[in-house]
Motif scaffolding. Structure first.
Motif, short mmCIF file in Angstrom:
data_model
loop_
_atom_site.label_atom_id
_atom_site.label_comp_id
_atom_site.label_asym_id
_atom_site.label_seq_id
_atom_site.Cartn_x
_atom_site.Cartn_y
_atom_site.Cartn_z
N LEU A 112 0.86 -1.19 0.00
CA LEU A 112 0.00 0.00 0.00
C LEU A 112 0.89 1.24 0.00
CD1 LEU A 112 -2.56 -1.23 2.69
CD2 LEU A 112 -2.72 -1.46 0.21
N ARG A 113 1.03 1.84 -1.18
CA ARG A 113 1.90 2.99 -1.34
C ARG A 113 1.07 4.23 -1.67
NH1 ARG A 113 6.71 0.38 -5.19
NH2 ARG A 113 6.74 -1.70 -4.18
N ASN A 114 1.74 5.38 -1.68
CA ASN A 114 1.04 6.61 -2.05
C ASN A 114 0.57 6.56 -3.51
OD1 ASN A 114 1.32 7.85 0.46
ND2 ASN A 114 3.37 8.60 -0.03
N ASP A 115 1.32 5.87 -4.35
CA ASP A 115 0.96 5.70 -5.76
C ASP A 115 0.23 4.37 -5.91
OD1 ASP A 115 0.69 5.48 -8.48
OD2 ASP A 115 2.79 5.91 -8.93
N LEU A 116 -1.07 4.45 -6.20
CA LEU A 116 -1.88 3.23 -6.28
C LEU A 116 -1.43 2.33 -7.42
CD1 LEU A 116 -4.31 2.08 -4.70
CD2 LEU A 116 -5.79 2.97 -6.50
N ASN A 117 -0.89 2.90 -8.49
CA ASN A 117 -0.44 2.10 -9.62
C ASN A 117 0.79 1.25 -9.28
OD1 ASN A 117 -2.46 3.03 -11.36
ND2 ASN A 117 -1.27 4.87 -11.85
N LYS A 118 1.53 1.65 -8.24
CA LYS A 118 2.69 0.87 -7.81
C LYS A 118 2.38 0.00 -6.60
CE LYS A 118 5.98 4.35 -9.48
NZ LYS A 118 7.09 5.28 -9.11
N SER A 119 1.18 0.11 -6.10
CA SER A 119 0.76 -0.68 -4.94
C SER A 119 0.31 -2.07 -5.38
CB SER A 119 -0.39 0.03 -4.21
OG SER A 119 -0.01 1.31 -3.75
N LYS A 120 0.03 -2.90 -4.39
CA LYS A 120 -0.55 -4.21 -4.62
C LYS A 120 -1.82 -4.33 -3.79
CE LYS A 120 3.83 -6.49 -5.76
NZ LYS A 120 4.77 -7.61 -5.43
N LEU A 121 -2.77 -3.42 -4.11
CA LEU A 121 -4.03 -3.36 -3.37
C LEU A 121 -4.82 -4.66 -3.49
CD1 LEU A 121 -6.05 -1.68 -1.72
CD2 LEU A 121 -6.92 -0.74 -3.89
N ASP A 122 -4.62 -5.36 -4.62
CA ASP A 122 -5.35 -6.63 -4.80
C ASP A 122 -4.99 -7.64 -3.73
OD1 ASP A 122 -3.10 -8.40 -6.78
OD2 ASP A 122 -2.91 -6.24 -6.48
N ASN A 123 -3.76 -7.59 -3.20
CA ASN A 123 -3.39 -8.51 -2.12
C ASN A 123 -4.22 -8.26 -0.85
OD1 ASN A 123 -1.50 -9.70 -3.76
ND2 ASN A 123 0.25 -8.60 -2.91
N LEU A 124 -4.48 -6.98 -0.56
CA LEU A 124 -5.35 -6.65 0.57
C LEU A 124 -6.75 -7.23 0.36
CD1 LEU A 124 -6.17 -5.12 3.17
CD2 LEU A 124 -6.58 -3.10 1.73
N TYR A 125 -7.24 -7.09 -0.86
CA TYR A 125 -8.58 -7.62 -1.16
C TYR A 125 -8.62 -9.14 -1.02
CZ TYR A 125 -9.87 -3.00 -3.01
OH TYR A 125 -10.15 -1.67 -3.16
N TRP A 126 -7.55 -9.82 -1.43
CA TRP A 126 -7.51 -11.27 -1.26
C TRP A 126 -7.52 -11.65 0.22
CZ3 TRP A 126 -9.09 -14.34 -4.75
CH2 TRP A 126 -8.82 -14.14 -6.10
N ILE A 127 -6.81 -10.87 1.03
CA ILE A 127 -6.82 -11.13 2.48
C ILE A 127 -8.23 -10.95 3.04
CG2 ILE A 127 -6.05 -10.23 4.72
CD1 ILE A 127 -3.36 -9.64 3.43
N LEU A 128 -8.91 -9.88 2.61
CA LEU A 128 -10.27 -9.65 3.09
C LEU A 128 -11.23 -10.74 2.61
CD1 LEU A 128 -10.56 -5.77 2.62
CD2 LEU A 128 -10.36 -7.04 4.76
N ALA A 129 -11.03 -11.21 1.37
CA ALA A 129 -11.86 -12.31 0.86
C ALA A 129 -11.65 -13.56 1.70
CB ALA A 129 -11.54 -12.58 -0.61
N GLY A 130 -10.37 -13.83 2.06
CA GLY A 130 -10.09 -14.98 2.92
C GLY A 130 -10.72 -14.84 4.29
N ILE A 131 -10.63 -13.63 4.86
CA ILE A 131 -11.25 -13.39 6.17
C ILE A 131 -12.76 -13.62 6.09
CG2 ILE A 131 -11.81 -11.59 7.86
CD1 ILE A 131 -9.04 -10.39 7.34
N ASN A 132 -13.38 -13.10 5.03
CA ASN A 132 -14.83 -13.28 4.87
C ASN A 132 -15.19 -14.75 4.68
OD1 ASN A 132 -15.20 -10.55 5.11
ND2 ASN A 132 -15.56 -10.18 2.95
N GLY A 133 -14.34 -15.49 3.96
CA GLY A 133 -14.61 -16.91 3.75
C GLY A 133 -14.57 -17.71 5.05
N VAL A 134 -13.51 -17.50 5.83
CA VAL A 134 -13.40 -18.19 7.12
C VAL A 134 -14.54 -17.75 8.03
CG1 VAL A 134 -11.99 -18.45 9.19
CG2 VAL A 134 -10.91 -18.48 6.93
N ASN A 135 -14.82 -16.45 8.03
CA ASN A 135 -15.88 -15.92 8.89
C ASN A 135 -17.24 -16.51 8.53
OD1 ASN A 135 -16.85 -13.69 10.85
ND2 ASN A 135 -18.09 -13.37 9.03
#
Length: 630
Positions: free
Chosen positions: A550-573
């Motif tokens: 998660l950087r100041n420049d969204l194009n250089k970030s890997k925001l999709d990894n955060l979304y995958w973590i949240l998807a995993g949390i929602n799945g377990v939950n």
């Protein structure tokens, strides 16, 4: 037992004597009016004159529209502020983007956690209607101060012409955050009461009104999204074209008008009187049960448990609750530990069965509450990273119009506005025929559907973000690619939020309706704070804002990894929730068969009255208990 305790419970319980006197007075007034008993509500609600409400002249859909209009206005104002506050703090108050985002997240979290305070005041002292009015006025004052902050130049730092910008002074920041604090406090007072107050307009003992109540919950959620839709479209457009002063002034005026509209329905509402502090009663049960446990007291049978012998419970305005077998440790609070020093009025020494069961009902829903918090973390992304994605994508609509990034959540709001009527008019009747349940799906099933959908919402967000980041020209990628994640998260909200409204209201006892509503609303605040914590953990673990995900420049970030973590949390939950919901037993389930019948003969048939000697009482006490029944 001393002879002084052979007096009737009406004499022993001052609050009960007042309550019985009020009932007799109300009944006399009703007889004078010549009303048929079938037209009176059975849930204890009164009209504005303080007498038992008549279904023909109060409540129902005659009263609900006033409440719904108030909710639309409050949500319009809240979203108009919420979606634009990061931009206001950055551009007008010269805060850094991370600092501004943190402040807004904390503000939203505080607004929803403060619902516990509003619920406490409503249940214990003010009642729901007066609480809504008082906190709506506080809300309006906060909006006025915010409008002044955005309109008077001296309350903001000078316009930034060169970096670094002149920061806001302590006084300027204090004025702004004072206004936001009042808005958060107002939200905390209004939100837990308005849905419960709306539900109070429908008598649960009337099958026709019960169906209307569940319909009200759907349309109430429709109102929330209508207010949100107007806040993130019309209000954001005004801010963009006319400035923040006008953008905050318009919802301020609307908020004032909503107070007048709510007051206009004063004579049509059904009111429930405050029943005392439920939190105090909860603490009393804990203290007495622990004290009796330390004394070595045990509960051999239900006959050992104390309950007043009047028709209604010792909790003002509440029906009696039947004993349940869950959480038996708490039953020790209702055992008379010292018959010689027996004092029926001191709840710090002896609790009634109904008081213990009220606390059990509260504890019973906590696992359901905890297993739905994870979804609130995903909802928090609507006002943070979802908007960040939209800000760097092509938002053109046609040849000239550009969609404001703050208005992109309209995808979610429109989905809810369309889905609620379809669900109410098409899906519910269809499912009702298949399941036999009057709402098609139970509240727990509906919440489960929402949790399941949320998994795919975050998967969609992760896939789309990865494609956007790897696109050679990401700035030319249309913002409409975000539609699936907004649509799915909106669908999850429709199912889960309305299911929570129904569940927490239905499972709450009469004295804890507002505090129960505050419980699920507090999830939104906790979810916002947990989202902030998760982001900070990921930043520190992956290399910070320069090299991390998660950087100041969204194009250089890997925001999709955060979304995958949240998807995993929602799945377990989701699987955790299914397990908890499968084991859940409601207050009307096998272990808690519901309300005690009001007839005195029912109480006289209880084991404690039939066999007081077996219940650990002497023959002299038997006379006391018999006299207490009258």
């Amino acid at each position: 037992m001393n002879k002084s305790y052979t007096e009737p419970s009406i004499a022993i319980e001052p609050s009960m004597s007042a309550f019985v006197f009020d009932d007799l007075k109300q009944q006399s007034m009703q007889d004078e009016r010549g009303l048929e008993s079938t037209t009176l509500v059975s849930n204890g609600c009164v009209d504005y004159r303080g007498i038992i409400a008549d279904k023909q002249t109060t409540g129902g859909w005659n009263a609900s529209p006033f409440i719904i209009v108030n909710e639309i206005a409050e949500r319009l104002a809240f979203f108009a502020v919420g979606v634009s506050m990061v931009g206001y703090l950055v551009r007008e108050m010269h805060e850094s983007l991370p600092t501004a985002a943190t402040h807004v997240t904390d503000w939203i979290g505080a607004a929803y956690v403060l619902t516990i305070l509003g619920a406490f005041l409503a249940d214990a002292y003010l009642g729901r209607f007066l609480t809504i009015i008082v906190f709506s006025c506080i809300y309006a004052v906060g909006m006025i101060l915010l409008t002044i902050s955005a309109s008077i130049d001296s309350l903001r730092p000078a316009f930034c012409t060169a970096r670094p910008c002149i920061p806001a002074t302590d006084g300027q920041s204090a004025f702004l955050y004072c206004s936001l604090a009042l808005i958060a406090l107002g939200t905390g007072g209004i939100k837990p009461c308005v849905s419960s107050f709306g539900a109070d307009q429908f008598d649960e003992a009337d099958e026709k009104e019960v169906l209307k109540k569940y319909s009200f919950f759907n349309w109430f959620f429709f109102a929330i999204n209508m207010g949100a839709l107007l806040g993130i479209t019309v209000m954001v457009y005004i801010q963009q074209e006319k400035g923040f002063g006008w953008g905050f002034a318009v919802p301020t005026v609307i908020m004032f008008c909503s107070i007048l509209v709510l007051g206009a329905g004063f004579s049509k509402y059904r009111y429930k009187k405050p029943m005392g502090s439920p939190l105090t009663r909860f603490v009393q049960v804990i203290v007495v049960s622990v004290r009796n446990h330390m004394k070595g007291i045990s509960v051999e049978s239900e006959a050992d448990l104390y309950e007043v012998r009047t028709q209604k419970s010792a909790i003002l305005g509440a029906q009696k609750l039947a004993h349940s077998s869950q959480y038996r440790f708490l039953d020790k609070a209702a055992v008379i530990s010292d018959p010689e020093a027996f004092n029926a009025t001191n709840r710090w020494r002896l609790c009634t069965v109904t008081q213990v069961e009220e606390f059990k009902c509260f504890i019973r829903v906590l696992p359901i509450w905890a297993s739905t918090i994870a979804l609130s973390i995903s909802f928090a992304q609507l006002s943070t990273f979802f908007l960040s994605q939209a800000a760097v994508m092509d938002r053109k609509l046609g040849s000239s119009f550009v969609i404001p990034s703050g208005s992109v959540p309209v995808f979610s709001a429109i989905n809810a506005i369309i889905l609620v009527p379809i669900y109410e008019k098409v899906i519910v009747p269809f499912l009702r025929k298949r399941t036999g349940h009057r709402r098609g799906l139970t509240s727990l099933q509906r919440m489960g559907v929402g949790l399941f959908i949320s998994i795919f919402a975050l998967i969609s967000a992760a896939v789309i973000e990865k494609n956007r980041r790897e696109d050679p020209t990401p700035a030319k990628m249309s913002v409409f690619w975000l539609f699936p994640q907004f649509f799915l998260i909106g669908s999850a909200e429709v199912f889960t939020y309305v299911g929570q409204l129904e569940f927490f209201y239905d499972e709450a006892t009469e004295g804890t309706k507002s505090i129960s509503s505050a419980m699920f609303l507090s999830e939104i605040g906790i979810g916002s704070w947990l989202s902030t914590a998760l982001v900070k953990i990921i930043e520190h673990a992956t290399g910070g804002q320069k090299e991390g995900w998660l950087r100041n420049d969204l194009n250089k970030s890997k925001l999709d990894n955060l979304y995958w973590i949240l998807a995993g949390i929602n799945g377990v939950n989701f699987f955790v929730y299914v397990f908890i919901a499968w084991r859940y037993r409601g207050k009307d389930g096998a272990s808690a068969s519901g309300m005690v019948r009001q007839e005195v003969v029912t109480d006289m048939d209880s084991p404690a009255v039939r066999n007081p000697v077996k219940a650990g009482k002497t023959k002299d006490d038997e006379v006391s208990l018999t006299s207490m029944a009258f």
